[in-house]
Design an enzyme around this catalytic site. Structure first.
Site: not given
Length: 437
Positions: A11, A155, A252, A254, A263, A266
């Site tokens: 980050v 990412e 999202f 798939h 990410c 956690k």
């Protein structure tokens, strides 16, 4: 304006490089002298497309620099970003804020003029207020305001996400702080990026709520794919059918072997802990976390089933080790559960990843790492696709079949078509789609 960024992890480094590209004078600070020397030499410690070019260009132009000296970095800085790690704390799953609080203590001693202290790290609700308390206690004379500015970087596409984001969320409570933050994000105002100003607490919760919702969406389609397996439906068509609904959207949806990365795992745990502590538990998130953990083990079961129920003594070729493509990040990658589970059951693993091998070796030293995807298949009893790297999407299927001992392919990312695999004579297993032989 000069900006100091504390932390040169994913980050901090991406944010610092992008702010320098906006034209600001950015100094990135880290206690790790080795990492700072590496960055000064132009070596990027993480893999992120375009980041090396961005760092090189702005370093050469004098807008981006690296140091271990925080006092030097803060001289004349109008904003200081805290971008240190907040890993899950052992025992209870809450975010470990020790690095954030340590940064606050150090910052407090160096505030000379009005400064906006910004938490860029992902932090639980209430952290901004606690950081402000730490600074005031350490330096009662400090003139500063707190702001929360969570990142929404994916990412593998982080540069584009920073430069052309869906939105920017800023939590702050004074007009002076808002003015500073508006100046920092002025290039995005000019391209009409939605900028949402909120309270500190709201900003902090938006980040966790966003990631938890996406994790829930991933687990939802994975469960739907499980149902498709049982009833003979095709999850690809189901995903498209529901994704065309504007209220749902196609992203999202798939199916895969479960979410991982730095990410979602956690952040879902931290949100669970925060919600429990506030006596408002979020059962949907708790169920998502439990299912996602179980799914990774379930993938090993699927591989065993494809090999007639037993992998003992079998050689399995694995393509893809990182949690997603275009990154070398191995944190909570499905491969870190699937491969050890196969090893425990007696399998031998031959694996390849375009950029993640070095990181993977640290976690899984007992497997054979191959330089080429096809090398993994030599004499293997089955091929398993775990990460959907582009380089795996157009394999020479005739060559694959020739190299494998048996024509068995288990595709955990659904990147091939069942009819195509059937034509080549593969015993092909995918997720939520009719199986072909």
């Amino acid at each position: 304006m000069k900006i100091a960024v504390i932390g040169t992890g994913y980050v901090g480094l991406v944010s610092g490089a992008c702010f320098s590209e906006f034209g600001f004078d950015v100094v990135c600070v880290d206690q790790d002298a080795g990492k700072i020397e590496q960055l000064k030499a132009g070596k990027i410690p993480i893999y992120e497309p375009e980041l090396d070019t961005l760092v090189k260009r702005n370093t050469e132009r004098g807008r981006l620099s690296f140091t271990t000296d925080l006092p030097e970095a803060m001289v004349g800085a109008g904003a200081v970003f805290i971008a240190v790690g907040t890993p899950s704390r052992r025992g209870d799953g809450h975010a470990d804020l020790s690095y954030v609080y340590a940064a606050a203590e150090t910052i407090a001693k160096e505030i000379k003029d009005y400064t906006v202290v910004v938490t860029k790290s992902t932090v639980p609700v209430g952290t901004g207020r606690k950081v402000a308390e730490i600074i005031r206690k350490a330096n009662p004379a400090a003139k500063f305001d707190m702001a929360s500015n969570p990142e929404f970087l994916r990412e593998g596409s982080a540069i584009g996400d920073f430069m052309r984001p869906d939105r920017v969320v800023i939590g702050c409570e004074t007009e002076e702080a808002r003015a500073v933050m508006r100046q920092l994000y002025r290039p995005l105002f000019l391209i009409e990026t939605p900028i949402l100003f909120t309270s500190l607490e709201t900003s902090e919760l938006i980040k966790y709520a966003s990631n938890a919702f996406l994790a829930l969406k991933i687990s939802f389609i994975n469960q739907i794919s499980d149902l498709c397996d049982q009833v003979g439906a095709n999850v690809t068509d189901v995903s498209r059918g529901i994704g065309l609904d504007g209220r749902i959207g196609s992203k999202f949806l798939h199916p895969g072997p479960g979410y991982g990365g730095s990410c979602f795992p956690k952040d879902t745990l931290a949100l669970m802990k925060t919600a429990r502590d506030a006596h408002a538990p979020i059962s949907l998130v708790e169920a998502t976390v439990s299912y996602n953990d179980a799914r990774k083990v379930q993938m090993a079961d699927r591989i065993s089933t494809a090999l007639n129920g037993d992998v003992k003594g079998k050689t399995v070729a694995v393509l893809g080790l990182t949690f997603k493509p275009n990154t070398d990040d191995m944190r909570d990658a499905p491969s870190l559960v699937i491969i050890p589970e196969l090893l425990k059951r007696g399998a031998k693993i031959q694996a390849h990843d375009p950029v993640g091998t070095e990181e993977a070796r640290k976690h899984m030293p007992d497997i054979d790492y191959c330089e080429d995807p096809y090398q993994t298949m030599v004499g293997a009893d089955a091929l398993v696709i775990v990460t959907e790297w582009n380089s795996y999407r157009a394999l020479d299927l005739a060559k694959v079949k020739k190299l494998l001992k048996a024509p068995i392919v288990i595709d955990l990312r659904n990147i091939y078509r069942p009819d195509e695999m059937a034509q080549f004579g593969f015993n092909y297993t995918s997720l939520g789609r009719p199986r072909t032989i």
